[in-house]
Design an enzyme around this catalytic site. Structure first.
Site, PDB file in Angstrom:
ATOM      1  N   LYS A  77       0.515   5.477  -2.027  1.00  0.00           N
ATOM      2  CA  LYS A  77       0.496   6.760  -1.302  1.00  0.00           C
ATOM      3  C   LYS A  77       0.865   7.888  -2.260  1.00  0.00           C
ATOM      4  O   LYS A  77       1.809   7.766  -3.044  1.00  0.00           O
ATOM      5  CB  LYS A  77       1.463   6.730  -0.117  1.00  0.00           C
ATOM      6  CG  LYS A  77       0.970   5.843   1.040  1.00  0.00           C
ATOM      7  CD  LYS A  77       1.905   5.930   2.226  1.00  0.00           C
ATOM      8  CE  LYS A  77       1.624   4.857   3.267  1.00  0.00           C
ATOM      9  NZ  LYS A  77       0.491   5.106   4.132  1.00  0.00           N
ATOM     10  N   HIS A  87       0.817  -1.218   0.000  1.00  0.00           N
ATOM     11  CA  HIS A  87       0.000   0.000   0.000  1.00  0.00           C
ATOM     12  C   HIS A  87       0.854   1.273   0.000  1.00  0.00           C
ATOM     13  O   HIS A  87       0.369   2.339  -0.343  1.00  0.00           O
ATOM     14  CB  HIS A  87      -1.031  -0.007   1.131  1.00  0.00           C
ATOM     15  CG  HIS A  87      -0.462   0.232   2.498  1.00  0.00           C
ATOM     16  ND1 HIS A  87       0.194  -0.727   3.202  1.00  0.00           N
ATOM     17  CD2 HIS A  87      -0.458   1.325   3.284  1.00  0.00           C
ATOM     18  CE1 HIS A  87       0.583  -0.236   4.358  1.00  0.00           C
ATOM     19  NE2 HIS A  87       0.199   1.017   4.445  1.00  0.00           N
ATOM     20  N   HIS A  91       7.686  -2.259   2.314  1.00  0.00           N
ATOM     21  CA  HIS A  91       7.560  -0.796   2.306  1.00  0.00           C
ATOM     22  C   HIS A  91       8.915  -0.077   2.214  1.00  0.00           C
ATOM     23  O   HIS A  91       9.105   0.806   1.389  1.00  0.00           O
ATOM     24  CB  HIS A  91       6.837  -0.303   3.558  1.00  0.00           C
ATOM     25  CG  HIS A  91       5.528  -0.999   3.818  1.00  0.00           C
ATOM     26  ND1 HIS A  91       4.702  -1.401   2.816  1.00  0.00           N
ATOM     27  CD2 HIS A  91       4.904  -1.367   4.978  1.00  0.00           C
ATOM     28  CE1 HIS A  91       3.621  -1.984   3.337  1.00  0.00           C
ATOM     29  NE2 HIS A  91       3.730  -1.979   4.639  1.00  0.00           N
TER      30      HIS A  91
HETATM   31  C1  BG6 Z   1       1.444  -2.631   7.358  1.00  0.00           C
HETATM   32  C2  BG6 Z   1       2.126  -3.349   8.486  1.00  0.00           C
HETATM   33  O1  BG6 Z   1       1.812  -3.193   6.126  1.00  0.00           O
HETATM   34  O2  BG6 Z   1       1.824  -1.267   7.364  1.00  0.00           O
HETATM   35  C3  BG6 Z   1       1.796  -2.690   9.810  1.00  0.00           C
HETATM   36  O3  BG6 Z   1       1.691  -4.690   8.509  1.00  0.00           O
HETATM   37  C4  BG6 Z   1       2.071  -1.216   9.758  1.00  0.00           C
HETATM   38  O4  BG6 Z   1       2.536  -3.280  10.863  1.00  0.00           O
HETATM   39  C5  BG6 Z   1       1.454  -0.572   8.528  1.00  0.00           C
HETATM   40  O5  BG6 Z   1       1.519  -0.632  10.935  1.00  0.00           O
HETATM   41  C6  BG6 Z   1       1.907   0.850   8.370  1.00  0.00           C
HETATM   42  O6  BG6 Z   1       1.173   1.449   7.330  1.00  0.00           O
HETATM   43  P1  BG6 Z   1       0.919   3.015   7.337  1.00  0.00           P
HETATM   44  O7  BG6 Z   1       0.244   3.282   6.035  1.00  0.00           O
HETATM   45  O8  BG6 Z   1       0.065   3.301   8.527  1.00  0.00           O
HETATM   46  O9  BG6 Z   1       2.269   3.632   7.445  1.00  0.00           O
END
Ligand code: BG6
Length: 504
Positions: free
Chosen positions: A185, A181, A243
């Protein structure tokens, strides 16, 4: 042609917190293709009406829109529930009949079907095998079927390869959408704009000018109810393999010839493959720690040695980046939520002002900081460029100055949620912002040696440095940077941040 999205894991958190709200928003903005249907599947014996009611109650809490109820009533008519066990191949035949009924109601003979696996990864294999057995998804119909998977894509290189092989037995690679995801962003996509829609940054984006790069994804929230998941997955697999390495790839990639799935992903894979493998130098390139109260979280072993904070130093062995360290760090229960990328430029090669200062008998201001470019990904979104300017007066003294850009100042539109962008890309068949099989495997090649080191430390019962919740991680992390003559940018979001949180 009708579009049908089938969500396996309808009663899960991801469905109610991310997928349905994103679909609802797209529906309200009239962006979903038409006709469109959503079918949620899980074992709970709900009717469609009960599922809709439950979703409405949970989503209403987070929506401030005064028109919510009006829009929701229209949206409800496209969502359906089907109760079944994904382990049972029979269920897939029944599901097929259910899809046909919905098509009939909509007067449509054909449908483009996308399956969304919002279930525990342990179920992926079973579901894919059932697709194979029942022929309900076929790589011979690349336009007709697609599949969306949530991370983790495997637990290491080997299991990722196995998963990819299974997927390829039923789907072609361009039918597979592996969601990270972070790639949806807005601020992450703005890195492409910053680097490749401008000419002023790119000539300075290399080892000649950049001293080092820091990529931080910190969260203030503790692990909370996700203890059991965290104990078995850990932060490297949860945050770094996906990420953080995605952020690194986009920051470090060569300009692709076109902004197109193949070109962009080819360049990202090249970066990942150029990262030096740390097999024999793990201790030099990693620090880690655990927040003090982690062991009290539900589902966490009272003697757990699982890290909740990790910092890595990686080197990209290519012409552009040779010798420039990339620092990646992420932690739970940290001082604040902040995802940011710091581009730290080198100092001026020769400081010409020293003699002027001595002449005027002023205190020396030699050894200036290099310039820096800070890209704030979230929770506030923007870019800040730091540079030195003259302190007004009769001598050459300097002060830190900055130019800032805040997304908040541009238009009144709220930034779209990552899932909205990504789902629309799936429906239009654009995989640019999804991880490709070779990308995922190359990322595991980097993470596996670090994970093996942690696993071995846990097996050998080696104690783990602790850090207080609300801090910037274990003191070992700051010390590690100091030893390398650098400092972390320990700064909570500064651009466009509400005042109420005090000073930073
Ligand atoms: C998820 C993880 O992929 O991303 C989580 O499994 C984490 O542990 C989250 O909290 C963070 O996403 P964002 O968009 O809140 O930074």
């Amino acid at each position: 042609m009708m579009n049908v999205l089938i969500i396996f894991g309808a009663s899960g958190d991801l469905t109610s917190r991310k997928i349905i709200p994103a679909l609802f928003q797209l529906f309200s903005e009239k962006k979903l293709p038409k006709p469109f249907a959503v079918i949620g599947i899980s074992r709970t014996r709900f009717t469609s009406a009960e599922w809709r009611k439950q979703l409405k109650a949970s989503i209403q809490k987070t929506m401030k829109d005064p028109d919510f109820s009006r829009d929701w009533d229209q949206f409800e008519s496209i969502i359906h529930y089907f109760s079944g066990d994904v382990k049972n191949p029979e269920m897939f035949f029944e599901l097929n009949c259910f899809i046909k009924e919905i098509q009939k109601e909509n007067g449509e003979k054909n449908a483009e079907i996308v399956y969304y696996l919002a279930v525990a990864p342990i179920l992926y294999t079973q579901i894919i095998q059932n697709f194979e057995k029942t022929g309900l998804a076929a790589k011979d119909f690349p336009d007709k079927y697609g599949i969306i998977l949530e991370k983790p894509f495997g637990m290491d290189r080997q299991s990722a390869e196995d998963l990819n092989r299974q997927l390829h037995s039923v789907f072609q690679e361009n039918q597979i959408f592996r969601i990270d995801h972070y790639l949806g962003k807005e601020t992450v996509n703005n890195i492409f704009a910053l680097r490749f829609a401008n000419t002023i940054f790119e000539p300075l984006w290399n080892r000649d000018y950049i001293e080092h790069i820091q990529i931080t994804v910190n969260e203030s929230l503790p692990v909370g109810r996700r203890g059991p998941f965290y104990e078995s997955t850990g932060i490297l697999r949860d945050m770094f393999q996906n990420h953080l390495l995605q952020l690194l790839s986009i920051t470090a990639m060569e300009p692709p010839a076109q902004f197109d799935a193949k070109f962009v992903r080819d360049e990202k894979v090249k970066v990942l493959r150029s990262i030096r493998k740390s097999k024999y130098e793990i201790e030099k390139n990693m620090v880690y720690g655990q927040y003090v109260k982690y062991r009290e979280e539900q589902g966490v072993h009272p003697d757990s040695l699982v890290p909740t904070f990790i910092a890595l130093r990686l080197f990209i062995d290519n012409w552009r980046w040779k010798g420039v360290p990339f620092y990646l760090r992420s932690g739970k229960s940290m001082s604040c939520q902040t995802s940011q990328i710091l581009i730290q430029y080198k100092k001026p090669p020769h400081w010409i002002f020293e003699n002027e200062i001595q002449r005027k008998r002023e205190k020396s201001s030699s050894d200036p900081e290099g310039n820096s470019l800070l890209i704030q990904i979230q929770p506030s979104e923007g870019i800040r460029l730091n540079f030195l300017s003259k302190v007004p007066g009769t001598i050459m003294l300097f002060q830190n100055s900055e130019l800032t850009f805040s997304f908040g100042n541009y238009g009144k539109n709220k930034l779209p949620e990552a899932y909205q962008r990504l789902l629309l890309d799936v429906f239009s068949g654009d995989p640019s912002l999804f991880a490709r099989n070779d990308e995922v495997e190359a990322a595991w090649d980097i993470i596996d040696p670090f994970q093996n080191y942690i696993d071995s430390a846990i097996r050998r019962n080696i104690s783990i440095p602790l850090y207080e919740s609300g801090s910037w991680g274990p003191s070992a992390s700051d010390l590690w940077m100091q030893k390398q003559g650098r400092t972390w940018l320990n700064l909570c979001p500064i651009i466009d941040r509400p005042e109420k949180n005090g000073s930073y």
